[in-house]
Every structure is written in C-alpha cells, then in structure tokens.
Design an enzyme around this catalytic site. Sequence first.
Site, short mmCIF file in Angstrom:
data_model
loop_
_atom_site.label_atom_id
_atom_site.label_comp_id
_atom_site.label_asym_id
_atom_site.label_seq_id
_atom_site.Cartn_x
_atom_site.Cartn_y
_atom_site.Cartn_z
N HIS A 111 2.06 9.20 1.13
CA HIS A 111 1.13 8.89 0.24
C HIS A 111 1.61 9.83 -0.84
O HIS A 111 2.03 10.99 -0.70
CB HIS A 111 -0.21 9.35 0.81
N HIS B 235 3.36 10.35 6.97
CA HIS B 235 2.54 10.11 8.16
C HIS B 235 3.50 9.59 9.27
O HIS B 235 4.16 8.28 8.80
CB HIS B 235 1.35 9.21 7.95
N HIS C 252 5.11 6.40 6.76
CA HIS C 252 5.01 5.71 5.47
C HIS C 252 4.62 7.28 4.92
O HIS C 252 4.35 8.34 5.19
CB HIS C 252 3.98 4.84 5.41
N HIS D 289 0.86 -1.06 -0.06
CA HIS D 289 0.13 -0.08 -0.07
C HIS D 289 0.89 1.29 0.09
O HIS D 289 0.34 2.40 -0.33
CB HIS D 289 -0.86 0.12 1.34
N THR E 233 -6.39 6.74 7.81
CA THR E 233 -7.00 6.83 6.39
C THR E 233 -6.85 5.80 5.41
O THR E 233 -7.12 5.68 4.36
CB THR E 233 -6.06 7.95 5.83
N THR E 234 -6.77 4.54 6.03
CA THR E 234 -6.57 3.27 5.16
C THR E 234 -7.56 2.25 6.15
O THR E 234 -7.63 2.67 7.32
CB THR E 234 -5.10 2.61 5.14
#
Length: 354
Positions: free
Chosen positions: A122, A146, A120, A94, A227-228
């Site tokens: 995005h 994040h 991680h 992801h 958010t996931t």
Amino acid sequence: MPHRSLRATVVLLLVILKKQPSSSAPLNGSKWTYVGPAGEKNWSKKYPSCGGLLQSPIDLHSDILQYDASLAPLQFQGYNVSVEKLLNLTNDGHSVRLNLNSDMYIQGLQPHHYRAEQLHLHWGNRNDPHGSEHTVSGKHFAAELHIVHYNSDLYPDFSTASDKSEGLAVLAVLIEIGSANPSYDKIFSHLQHVKYKGQQVLIPGFNIEELLPESPGEYYRYEGSLTTPPCYPTVLWTVFRNPVQISQEQLLALETALYFTHMDDPTPREMINNFRQVQKFDERLVYISFRQGLLTDTGLSLGIILSVALAGVLGISIVLAVSIWLFKRKKSKKGDNKGVIYKPAIKKEAEVHA
C-alpha cells in the site's frame, strides 16, 4: 539446471504472461475502489463488515498499548525461496500482489500454524508519500507491506479461512524513505511487466524474510480485519515495530508504475493512494512484545533516535574537553606565579633616627 539455461528460462518468463485483461475482483466478485461512488466511504453498503467491529488499520499509540511478556519472536519457515522456484507477480487492480509458495508458513502464533498466501503493498503518491495503512502516534509512513497467511491447521485454503474465526494472520512492515533496499528491488524491478490490471509475470524466487525489518521480535499484536473489502474481522495482526527503508527512487517507481485499470481502458487511472484510512479502536488493546519507550511514543525511526543520541554525546564531549582545557590553563598560570615573592620595603634603623 545449468546457470545459462536457467537464466534463459527466467528471461523468457519475464515477458508478460497475459497482455489481455483479466478479472481481479475481490472474494465475492463485486468491484470496489478507494475513491468515488465505490470508494472507501461507501464500502459498508455492499460489504457490511467494513462498517462493523474490529476494523483495521489503526493508529498505534501509547494509550492502547500493553506489554505482554508471552509474545515470542516468530519463526519463518520456507521463506527463503529458491531462485529456481518462480513466483507469480500480478496487478490485481488494487495493488501489486506476489503469490507465495504453499510451503511458506510462520510458527509462534500459538497454537496454530499459518501458511503464506500472498504479499502486497500500500502506498500514497509522488506529491504526498505517506501511504502506510497503520500509523504510529499519528505518523504515517511512506508505504506498507502485508504478508498474508491463513490458518492451515483449521482450514484447507485461504478462501475458506478468510471469514472464519482465527482464519487469517497478516504481517505488516512499515516502510520509510532512506537507503536503497536491494531486496525490495526483487519486486520493484518487475513492475513494468504488470503495469495494468490483470497483467502478471513470473519472477525468480528470493528470500522473503529479507523484506522484514531488523529485530522482527519487536512487534505490535492485535485482532482486526482485512483492510480491503470484504473487511472480514478475522485477522491476527503483527505490525513490526521497526520500519524498513527504501530509497526515494524506489518509492517513486512504486508510485508511478501501475494503473488500477485495464490496458485498453479509455480512462486509465494511476494506482496511487491505495490505503484505507485509520479506523476506530474502541475498547481494545494492542499487545506489544517490547518495553514501551521513545520509539513507540514518538514514532521516530531508530536511525533518527541514534543520530540524536550521538549528537548529544558529541556535544557533552566537546563541553568536557573545553572545561578541562580551561582548568589546565588556569592551573598553569598559577604555577607560573609561584616563584615571585613580594616583600614590603623596610627602612634601616639608622635611617629612621637620623
């Protein structure tokens, strides 16, 4: 350990630890994606919280902001990780994830301590580099970092804390295109070793605080969610007001290096657009640690604002200089004419009565 021996060890460990596929499923073991049948629009079918309350990310705009003088700067403990401590960098299917040391935590989120778990990113894609999850007055940034923490005062580990009240705290860093950033290269330079899902590599520790923006005491604070999937609404969000910069080349490396899929997958999928859309923010407030101003209302970066201000000052200076020059020139001309006396012609009496 001598430097030469340490360097050799690091080089050896930079070889991919696991070439074979490995599972990177989320907390409850189910698969999800950003698009398609298992994409964001259908998350709530398997993960009810994704369609529930307090969802993230959100748009940060002036109507929902409220200044809170009690919001103090955060303190980052243990963030400067020794180069001798190796950190695990993983493609989890992801995002690219860096697992963090257990002695890293943040203070200032009273009354609890929150211990670091992982960080991680995005991002978008090379044709549309607007992949941040949070937006400011409708503006997307190029990417978003994040740093995920869990409440170590109340819970023994991240998994236990993830669905609990006051369980998680996430620091969000907005990323824009600008100057090259050597600190982010300490992650990006290893992306080729985690190209496919399940691959991982050990990288030397570094100062994680260098990934944060200038003036980290200025931030947005609100209660939201992961958010996931599973989108648990247990996150205390801190979104830093000021973005950090990375170069166009660094962003392109992030956008093109990774795949959502395993190495042996017959239909490989590039890891792009791994961000959730902005969620509704009904009847909530975002608290801010700074006085609201131009940066918040327009979403402009500090660099742009300073450039505009400098241009304005320069323009005013030029106008003043020209005005002073014209005034002095006019005054000088008047001074030149002072020595000339004009007298009317007067005839002598004799001439008049002749």
